[in-house]
Write an enzyme that holds these catalytic residues in place. Structure first.
Site, PDB file in Angstrom:
ATOM      1  N   LYS A 122       1.552  -3.286  -6.576  1.00 43.58           N
ATOM      2  CA  LYS A 122       1.498  -3.133  -5.346  1.00 43.58           C
ATOM      3  C   LYS A 122       0.373  -3.939  -4.691  1.00 43.58           C
ATOM      4  CE  LYS A 122       2.058  -0.533  -0.909  1.00 43.58           C
ATOM      5  NZ  LYS A 122       2.650   0.921  -0.699  1.00 43.58           N
ATOM      6  N   ASP A 227       5.214   9.111   6.608  1.00 41.78           N
ATOM      7  CA  ASP A 227       6.233   8.193   6.671  1.00 41.78           C
ATOM      8  C   ASP A 227       7.422   8.295   5.543  1.00 41.78           C
ATOM      9  OD1 ASP A 227       7.419   5.700   7.464  1.00 41.78           O
ATOM     10  OD2 ASP A 227       6.016   4.273   6.357  1.00 41.78           O
TER      11      ASP A 227
HETATM   12  P1  ADP Z   1       5.535  -0.769   1.566  1.00 38.86           P
HETATM   13  O1  ADP Z   1       4.068  -0.095   1.974  1.00 38.86           O
HETATM   14  O2  ADP Z   1       5.497  -2.171   2.016  1.00 38.86           O
HETATM   15  O3  ADP Z   1       6.746   0.104   2.549  1.00 38.86           O
HETATM   16  P2  ADP Z   1       6.139   0.644  -0.884  1.00 38.86           P
HETATM   17  O4  ADP Z   1       5.215   1.583  -1.349  1.00 38.86           O
HETATM   18  O5  ADP Z   1       6.973   1.689   0.123  1.00 38.86           O
HETATM   19  O6  ADP Z   1       5.680  -0.353   0.218  1.00 38.86           O
HETATM   20  O7  ADP Z   1       7.334   0.007  -1.818  1.00 38.86           O
HETATM   21  C1  ADP Z   1       8.149  -0.947  -1.064  1.00 38.86           C
HETATM   22  C2  ADP Z   1       9.476  -0.872  -2.231  1.00 38.86           C
HETATM   23  O8  ADP Z   1       9.054  -1.315  -3.707  1.00 38.86           O
HETATM   24  C3  ADP Z   1       9.939   0.482  -2.496  1.00 38.86           C
HETATM   25  O9  ADP Z   1      11.009   0.630  -1.240  1.00 38.86           O
HETATM   26  C4  ADP Z   1      10.620   0.409  -3.757  1.00 38.86           C
HETATM   27  O10 ADP Z   1      11.976   0.024  -3.677  1.00 38.86           O
HETATM   28  C5  ADP Z   1       9.812  -0.418  -4.622  1.00 38.86           C
HETATM   29  N1  ADP Z   1       8.806   0.300  -5.043  1.00 38.86           N
HETATM   30  C6  ADP Z   1       7.449   0.650  -4.973  1.00 38.86           C
HETATM   31  N2  ADP Z   1       6.817   1.240  -5.722  1.00 38.86           N
HETATM   32  C7  ADP Z   1       7.641   1.484  -6.925  1.00 38.86           C
HETATM   33  C8  ADP Z   1       7.736   2.287  -8.155  1.00 38.86           C
HETATM   34  N3  ADP Z   1       6.558   2.712  -8.549  1.00 38.86           N
HETATM   35  N4  ADP Z   1       8.738   1.887  -8.886  1.00 38.86           N
HETATM   36  C9  ADP Z   1       9.965   1.484  -8.588  1.00 38.86           C
HETATM   37  N5  ADP Z   1       9.959   0.702  -7.337  1.00 38.86           N
HETATM   38  C10 ADP Z   1       8.915   0.721  -6.508  1.00 38.86           C
END
Ligand code: ADP
Ligand code: MG
Length: 386
Positions: A122, A227
């Protein structure tokens, strides 16, 4: 911008020195004067210019001609490169795969270690959204203001890392944290669908109460997710278990507005279950009876908010980040409004079709999201600090 793992291997030692010099210089300079880059890198003038040229060609730095002097600034790409290089030097990651998510303030990639084991990277992108207006409002970091997108993105990653570690250690259903560097976090890949994409569950009532229990469990440990919505709850493909992600906005139950945040999380779930699963319950947690009431109580017997504070993520950083997030959400059309509109649209569609459960590709694999074009981050950062 596409992350390119092959680049990790094709940056020479001198280029790396120059790139690092640009990063260091940008702590105090919006545009780092070429002369300063020469000084910091300790390389010869001609060499530095050549290296800057090749770094600029790959969009790791951008040349900026300014009325007073010429110089360079680090791009998102350059910052990404530095973070990924640090992670790969530590053998935490080896290659970069598909992008699976583009958030307002993050990019999510599938990456792998040298054995091919998949993980999620991320990259926090705070400041992609109109930083200039925010800068005008607040002077977050005095002289460091020039590097604000980097600084804020790093703070968000540090906060998320601190919370993910503490939550994971205490058995909360969150991805296993692997490593972090600068604005990036490396974590376990969860084979799951975001709740948002789930059209049907075997027992909505069961999932509803699991999620409410989780909100209460957070609160007993002194925390509010902040959130807690259908985008940040992943439903494991195999077991149907709910995994919670996305922690940069978590707050302590001692926060001034704790009750509001708590209720917002609860209402988010209630509303989603009503709309998606036509499930409604009169039972839902109240803040006053959920937060920690003292030592020796049943359930979580510790204050994770205190643990996080002690872990090195400082109160001042926390406040800086919160102030930024509040400014952004007051300024941009806020996420919940977007959702509301979307949901209204969905309802209309549904009414037209006269049937239920066709919403949003419930069976779509998360890989399908990789079709989304990656955002043009460089042009976004141009507006940040050009
Ligand atoms: P943001 O801060 O942009 O909302 P998130 O951490 O919520 O970022 O991640 C965005 C998307 O990425 C999630 O809705 C999910 O679909 C995917 N995602 C994030 N982390 C994971 C993970 N550890 N495993 C699988 N999918 C993930
Ligand atoms: Mg999210």
């Amino acid at each position: 911008m596409k992350l390119d793992a092959t680049d990790l291997r094709y940056v020479t030692t001198d280029e790396f020195r120059v790139l690092t010099a640009v990063e260091m210089g940008s702590k105090n300079h919006e545009i780092v004067p070429t002369q300063l880059i020469v000084q910091i890198s300790g390389l010869r003038n001609g060499g530095v210019n050549k290296n800057l040229g090749s770094l600029a060609k790959r969009n790791l730095v951008a040349r900026v001609q300014n009325a007073r002097y010429d110089g360079y600034r680090l791009t998102y790409g350059g910052y990404d490169y530095l973070a990924m290089r640090a992670l790969s030097k530590r053998d935490s990651m080896y290659s970069v795969g598909n992008q699976i998510g583009v958030g307002k303030e993050s990019d999510i990639y599938i990456v792998a270690d040298s054995e091919g084991k998949e993980m999620v990277l991320k990259l926090h992108r705070l400041g992609r959204v109109s930083f200039r207006a925010i800068k005008e409002k607040r002077d977050y970091m005095g002289k460091r203001k020039s590097a604000s997108w980097m600084y804020m993105s790093r703070l968000a990653a540090e906060k998320e890392w601190a919370f993910m570690c503490v939550l994971h250690e205490h058995g909360f259903p969150v991805p296993r944290p692997v490593d972090h560097a600068r604005h990036c976090i490396l974590m376990e890949f969860i084979d799951a669908y975001p709740l948002r994409q789930v059209a049907d569950v075997p027992s909505p009532g069961r999932l509803y109460s699991d999620l409410m229990d989780l909100i209460v469990r957070f609160a007993r440990a002194g925390l509010i997710h902040g959130d807690f919505n259908e985008f940040n709850i992943l439903i494991r493909r195999d077991t149907g278990e709910a995994i919670v992600i996305d922690f940069p906005q978590m707050v302590s139950t001692s926060h001034l507005n704790a009750e509001m945040y708590f209720n917002r999380d609860v209402q988010c779930i209630r509303k989603f279950f009503r709309k998606r699963f036509r499930y409604e319950s009169s039972i839902y947690p109240k803040f006053s009876s959920s937060k920690k009431t003292g030592e020796g109580q049943e359930g979580e017997d510790f204050r994770l908010d205190v643990v996080v504070a002690a872990s090195g993520f400082k109160q001042r950083d926390q406040e800086t980040l919160e102030e930024y997030m509040n400014t952004v959400s007051n300024q941009e059309p806020d996420g919940s409004e977007d959702e509301e509109e979307e949901e209204e649209e969905e309802e209309e569609e549904e009414a037209e079709e006269g049937k239920e459960g066709e919403r949003g590709g419930g069976q779509q694999s998360i890989d399908d999201q990789s079709q989304h074009p990656p955002p043009d981050s460089d042009s976004a950062s141009d507006t940040d600090d050009a």
